[in-house]
Enzyme design. Structure first.
Site, PDB file in Angstrom:
ATOM      1  N   CYS A  38       0.836  -1.200   0.000  1.00 53.28           N
ATOM      2  CA  CYS A  38       0.000   0.000   0.000  1.00 53.28           C
ATOM      3  C   CYS A  38       0.877   1.258   0.000  1.00 53.28           C
ATOM      4  O   CYS A  38       2.077   1.197   0.240  1.00 53.28           O
ATOM      5  CB  CYS A  38      -0.888   0.038   1.238  1.00 53.28           C
ATOM      6  SG  CYS A  38      -2.121  -1.256   1.291  1.00 53.28           S
ATOM      7  N   VAL A  39       0.243   2.399  -0.244  1.00 52.24           N
ATOM      8  CA  VAL A  39       0.920   3.690  -0.205  1.00 52.24           C
ATOM      9  C   VAL A  39       0.150   4.617   0.725  1.00 52.24           C
ATOM     10  O   VAL A  39      -1.082   4.573   0.792  1.00 52.24           O
ATOM     11  CB  VAL A  39       1.032   4.298  -1.623  1.00 52.24           C
ATOM     12  CG1 VAL A  39       1.343   5.785  -1.587  1.00 52.24           C
ATOM     13  CG2 VAL A  39       2.105   3.572  -2.423  1.00 52.24           C
TER      14      VAL A  39
END
Length: 197
Positions: A38-39
């Site tokens: 994820c970011v």
């Protein structure tokens, strides 16, 4: 509270955790999140001294037959929601600065983890460039999970890279999959009728 004089562990203990698919703004409490592929993007207005963070799993998601709940995990929704919340608090887009993290490869069982992390990182950079919001620092990709702590009042962000052992990878993967599974469940039927006016 002056977090600048505190040890990082104490700041982490006081931080509010941001889960996958979530975003939040705050002007007082540290915000934290744990990332795999994820970011997380932190946006900050230095004049107003307010900022926020999001955590997204994929650049975009198509609307499901159950409605738009799946959009919560997508980068395009997470970025717009965070930006609009900050603008609603009085932040000005021309003053915003960004810091972004994540997109790591923590599990590569199907050969797709790297591409997901890279797609997330590329999306974040492209979105910020398109919106003319400078990316002042970032830490993307690599074989690490990351713990992020963001101080919304100062715009400071701390990124701790963690060599991903199987236990850490399983915790991150389990959290991401559990959240994604909630999106696949059909909402409970209700007898209540909603009247629009």
């Amino acid at each position: 509270m002056d977090y600048a004089k505190m040890p990082a562990r104490e700041i982490e203990r006081l931080a509010r955790n941001v889960h996958p698919g979530a975003w939040t703004i705050d002007s007082s409490q540290p915000l934290a999140t744990l990332l795999g592929s994820c970011v997380a993007v932190c946006l900050y207005d230095p004049l107003l001294r307010v900022g926020g963070i999001n955590h997204f799993m994929l650049p975009d998601l198509a609307r499901s037959r159950h409605g738009d709940v799946d959009s919560l995990l997508s980068g395009n929704f997470a970025m717009e929601a965070l930006l609009n919340a900050l603008l609603g608090k009085g932040a000005k887009k021309v003053r915003l600065q960004a810091k972004a993290f994540g997109g790591g490869t923590i599990i590569d069982t199907d050969g797709g983890s790297l591409s997901i992390g890279m797609r997330n990182a590329n999306f974040a950079k492209e979105w910020l460039e398109r919106e003319s919001i400078p990316l002042t620092s970032s830490d993307f990709l690599g074989p690490w999970s990351r713990k992020i702590i963001f101080l919304p009042t100062t715009g400071d962000a701390f990124c701790k890279r963690m060599v991903t052992n199987m236990a850490t990878a399983e915790v991150i993967a389990r959290e991401e999959k559990a959240y994604a599974q909630t999106l696949l469940q059909k909402p409970a039927a209700t007898d209540k009728k909603i009247e629009l006016f």
